[in-house]
Design an enzyme around this catalytic site. Structure first.
Site, PDB file in Angstrom:
ATOM      1  CD  GLU A  11      -1.432  -2.244   1.844  1.00 33.50           C
ATOM      2  OE1 GLU A  11      -2.056  -3.090   2.378  1.00 33.50           O
ATOM      3  OE2 GLU A  11      -0.352  -2.651   2.029  1.00 33.50           O
ATOM      4  CB  SER A  43      18.394 -41.259  -7.786  1.00 29.99           C
ATOM      5  OG  SER A  43      19.243 -40.520  -7.044  1.00 29.99           O
ATOM      6  CD1 TRP A  60      22.069 -35.354 -13.712  1.00 28.44           C
ATOM      7  CD2 TRP A  60      20.742 -35.016 -11.934  1.00 28.44           C
ATOM      8  NE1 TRP A  60      22.805 -34.684 -12.937  1.00 28.44           N
ATOM      9  CE2 TRP A  60      21.933 -34.468 -11.673  1.00 28.44           C
ATOM     10  CE3 TRP A  60      19.729 -34.758 -11.036  1.00 28.44           C
ATOM     11  CZ2 TRP A  60      22.178 -33.772 -10.799  1.00 28.44           C
ATOM     12  CZ3 TRP A  60      19.996 -34.289  -9.855  1.00 28.44           C
ATOM     13  CH2 TRP A  60      21.259 -33.379  -9.539  1.00 28.44           C
ATOM     14  NE  ARG A  66      16.825 -27.824  -3.940  1.00 30.38           N
ATOM     15  CZ  ARG A  66      17.890 -28.342  -4.212  1.00 30.38           C
ATOM     16  NH1 ARG A  66      19.070 -27.810  -4.377  1.00 30.38           N
ATOM     17  NH2 ARG A  66      17.991 -29.818  -4.072  1.00 30.38           N
ATOM     18  CB  THR A  69      18.285 -38.205   1.402  1.00 31.11           C
ATOM     19  OG1 THR A  69      17.056 -38.761   1.079  1.00 31.11           O
ATOM     20  CG2 THR A  69      18.560 -37.301   0.203  1.00 31.11           C
ATOM     21  CG  ASP A 109      21.366 -38.972  -3.304  1.00 33.70           C
ATOM     22  OD1 ASP A 109      21.992 -39.935  -3.463  1.00 33.70           O
ATOM     23  OD2 ASP A 109      20.087 -38.847  -3.261  1.00 33.70           O
ATOM     24  CG  LEU A 117      19.346 -30.349   0.914  1.00 37.39           C
ATOM     25  CD1 LEU A 117      18.613 -30.459   2.420  1.00 37.39           C
ATOM     26  CD2 LEU A 117      18.071 -30.693  -0.130  1.00 37.39           C
ATOM     27  N   GLY A 130      13.829 -39.504   0.432  1.00 33.64           N
ATOM     28  CA  GLY A 130      13.587 -40.665   0.081  1.00 33.64           C
ATOM     29  C   GLY A 130      12.308 -41.380   0.534  1.00 33.64           C
ATOM     30  N   PRO A 131      12.167 -42.443   0.097  1.00 28.28           N
ATOM     31  CG  PRO A 131      12.188 -44.878  -0.571  1.00 28.28           C
ATOM     32  CD  PRO A 131      12.916 -43.612  -0.671  1.00 28.28           C
TER      33      PRO A 131
END
Length: 366
Positions: free
Chosen positions: A57, A173, A175, A189, A201, A205, A209, A299-300
């Site tokens: 505003e 994994s 890519w 992100r 993870t 890997d 992040l 991960g799963p």
């Protein structure tokens, strides 16, 4: 049938577009846009870019100058009525002589919560609330989640093959999806206050992040990196510990905390549930830290736990046009689901091509 005019809708749509310009920088404040209109001509507009800076505003009023008198303001959120880092926007609109205010939403923040509207109406300014409400709620889903539920909006991101596989049995994994999908993840992100993963993870890997796309203006901010690590197995050599930004590790047993603290991590001990870090307690703590949007890249096991406990607000699945076969890992581990009736229903809200891949956005239902 709505009695809002096409002109009203067009001006609020413009305010929403302006608000979205703060998607990477307004955190932890909500994304807000404002358009001032007099005689059906836009005389001023603005958006909130960053906490501590002028609100939408104020920018719109500065652009309008004397033309603000008698104008109609279209704002995506109720004007504030309290002194924070900036003066109250409701007072500024009153002093400028605005005649009417159209707002998409009432601000649920306790220090506002209708007080802005009350101040405007007391000053004789017409107030209408609800124009394009659904679009505004979608835009500010993270802020609204934190203020009303005390926890962030949880967005779970998964990259998978056409047959729903996220890695080979040996963990390979990179890519699965193409460069366009990976660039799109950078945008997810950048809009997030925090990114969460599990220590599994990290061990497999060693992810960063971080937001690495220099074209995304985050004002130099990196999302808070969050790791669930019940026994503090996080290696001191983990890449994220040496990167700009902060790393927060939630654990159950914090007896080995000092080396990680010395490496720059913050360690928080939380309650356990079924022998694991209590994720709901983590979300409550992140809400207390003013995290609006939490992106989960995991991960799963962690992904499945979030789905089982219905702590996911939105799924974003990048599906690549290939088949990985049987010697692979699936998207979710859900040991409590043993019958077809246990399956989780989804509402698909968006499907679009991202390069060669398909991005599917869905909400959990039921």
């Amino acid at each position: 049938m709505s009695d809002y005019s096409a002109s009203d809708r067009a001006h609020m749509a413009r305010a929403l577009c302006l608000a979205e310009r703060g998607v990477h920088t307004a955190y932890p404040n909500p994304m807000v846009g404002c358009v001032l209109v007099r005689d059906d001509e836009i005389v001023g507009e603005g958006f909130h870019k960053a906490a501590g800076e002028a609100h939408a505003e104020a920018h719109a009023l500065a652009a309008a100058g004397d033309k603000a008198r008698g104008a109609t303001a279209y704002v995506t959120l109720e004007p504030c009525a309290h002194h924070g880092k900036t003066p109250p926007c409701a007072d500024a609109l009153i002093e400028a002589g605005v005649a009417d205010v159209f707002a998409a939403l009432e601000d649920p923040y306790p220090e506002v919560a209708g007080r802005g509207f009350a101040a405007l109406e007391k000053a004789g300014i017409g107030v209408r609330v609800g124009l394009m409400r659904a679009a505004a709620e979608e835009l500010m889903s993270g802020f609204l989640s934190r203020v009303t539920r005390g926890r962030p909006f949880v967005r779970l991101k998964i990259a998978a093959s056409l047959d729903g596989r996220i890695a080979m049995a040996n963990g390979e994994s990179q890519w699965i999806t193409g460069p366009e999908a990976r660039a799109d993840v950078q945008r997810l992100r950048a809009r997030s206050g925090a990114i969460m993963t599990g220590v599994g993870t990290v061990l497999a890997d060693d992810p960063s992040l971080t937001v690495r796309d220099a074209s995304l203006d985050t004002g130099g901010r990196q999302p808070l990196r969050v790791v669930l690590d019940k026994g503090l197995r996080m290696p001191l050599s983990a890449e994220m510990l040496g990167l700009p930004g902060n790393t927060l590790i939630y654990c159950i047993d914090d007896s080995g905390r000092q080396p990680l603290i010395d490496a720059g991590a913050e360690i928080v001990k939380v309650a356990e549930k079924d022998g694991m870090v209590h994720i709901a307690a983590v979300l409550d703590d992140l809400g207390a830290r003013a995290i609006n949007d939490l992106l989960v890249e995991a991960g799963p096991a962690l992904a499945g736990s979030l789905i089982e406990t219905k702590l996911v607000d939105e799924l974003v699945i990048y599906q690549a046009p290939h088949i990985m076969g049987s010697e692979t890992m699936g998207m979710f581990q859900t040991p409590s689901w043993c019958e077809l009736a246990d399956r989780q229903a989804l509402e698909i809200t968006d499907v679009r091509s991202i390069g060669a891949d398909t991005r599917i956005t869905a909400r959990l239902t039921g």
